[in-house]
Design an enzyme around this catalytic site. Sequence first.
Site, PDB file in Angstrom:
ATOM      1  CG  HIS A 186      34.411  32.791  43.080  1.00  0.00           C
ATOM      2  ND1 HIS A 186      34.351  34.166  43.184  1.00  0.00           N
ATOM      3  CD2 HIS A 186      35.123  32.532  41.948  1.00  0.00           C
ATOM      4  CE1 HIS A 186      35.004  34.714  42.166  1.00  0.00           C
ATOM      5  NE2 HIS A 186      35.472  33.743  41.402  1.00  0.00           N
ATOM      6  CE  LYS A 201      31.189  35.990  41.622  1.00  0.00           C
ATOM      7  NZ  LYS A 201      31.331  35.506  43.013  1.00  0.00           N
ATOM      8  CD  GLU A 216      33.172  28.268  45.097  1.00  0.00           C
ATOM      9  OE1 GLU A 216      33.011  28.927  46.135  1.00  0.00           O
ATOM     10  OE2 GLU A 216      32.749  28.647  43.971  1.00  0.00           O
ATOM     11  CG  PHE A 252      41.311  36.325  35.894  1.00  0.00           C
ATOM     12  CD1 PHE A 252      40.629  35.133  36.037  1.00  0.00           C
ATOM     13  CD2 PHE A 252      40.959  37.152  34.829  1.00  0.00           C
ATOM     14  CE1 PHE A 252      39.630  34.764  35.158  1.00  0.00           C
ATOM     15  CE2 PHE A 252      39.962  36.792  33.944  1.00  0.00           C
ATOM     16  CZ  PHE A 252      39.290  35.606  34.102  1.00  0.00           C
ATOM     17  CG  HIS A 276      32.207  37.643  38.378  1.00  0.00           C
ATOM     18  ND1 HIS A 276      32.591  38.379  39.480  1.00  0.00           N
ATOM     19  CD2 HIS A 276      33.179  36.714  38.186  1.00  0.00           C
ATOM     20  CE1 HIS A 276      33.738  37.908  39.933  1.00  0.00           C
ATOM     21  NE2 HIS A 276      34.102  36.892  39.158  1.00  0.00           N
ATOM     22  CB  CYS A 311      37.145  37.920  40.802  1.00  0.00           C
ATOM     23  SG  CYS A 311      37.132  38.184  39.020  1.00  0.00           S
TER      24      CYS A 311
END
Length: 414
Positions: A304, A336, A315, A400, A341, A164
């Site tokens: 994010h 998002k 975050e 990830f 996403h 991502c």
Amino acid sequence: MSKKRVVVTGIGTINPIGKNVSEFWENVLNGKSGIDIIQAFDTEGLRVRIAGEVRDFDPLDYFERKQAKRMDRVCQLGMVAAEEAVKSSHLEDHDLDPARIGVVTGSGIGGISTLEAQHERLLKKRARYVSPLFIPMMIPDMIPGRISMRWNFTGPNYSVTSACATASHAIGVAYNHIITGDSDVVVTGGAEASVTPLALAGFTNMQALSKRNDEPQKASRPFDKERDGFVMSEGAGIVILEELEHAKERNAPIFGEITGYGFSADAHHITAPHPDGAGAAQAMNLAIENSSLKLEDIGYINAHGTSTPANDPIETKAIKKVFGDRAKDIPISSTKSMTGHILGATGGVEFIALCKSLQEQIIPPTINYENPDPECDLDYTPNEARELKFHAGISNNFGFGGHNATIAVKRYEK
């Protein structure tokens, strides 16, 4: 010798809430959700039946039939966004050296719909029925390859993959190609088209996705206490980066100036972010330290903000580590909440949102923010866009594998 300056001279996107930048930006500011029940395949019996799809997308509106059949959907979406970005930059209006124009894009997963279709053909028929175009349609580096062929850009050309964080990594290394003098112009960003049965099953079984099937448009709810996972989406975000003097010489439009980037690794877990947020904080600090900016210059954060139970408070914790007491005064939003996403493309789409915010001095909302979470206690610009006078902002994307990337952008000043 002074450091070269890198500006953004073109932007292009196609995603669940817009088939171009203008439509995307209007819907972002209006807080429109692009999440709904999946139409691309039968979801009967699946635990997750929602996603952010690019609806009513006909490749034949953009490509000749033969050309369209030779591209996976991920490449088609990337090419559509690249076409808009190149046009908005007016690159074709000038006789430029093609060897000085590079292409660095990325995809987190690549041509997975082609992989699924060809594997089914292998199982149901025989190996000889697998398409000879299977490999070139599946591999992620075909996106920059196709872009270079379309416009004869012969500079640095390759693909980046970091889950991502992919598009943000691509933008950062593209920026570096200009700083080091490899290129005058780089086409960069990301594309993703992984709303497929296999990918949906994998993410579902990982317990990563929202199961709010009865309220699709409320499923993506970053920083909200009732969030239960992210929503898979598809799309592309492509931008044109250019050395400032080169851009000025051809009177190119300028949407913003990249001042620096920061990359780091959590070195912790294959999917979960580090619980103390140190890697994310390191990326933010590096993006600011490597630029001409100071911490107090950052007036907005495009987060994010995935809507997962783990990411959002971590975050938040990382932002507090970086900005200290000032963190509570910096508006933050997660687009998002509207797009879902877009995995490897999300950094490109959100970078465009940051550039538009700087240009128009208005920031997008985080929609579906209804229930405050004590662990997420900052200003997430809930539910309505906000006019904001600010000079610079950052865009965060984490992937990830523990990949962290932050891009810092400021308003262009002569």
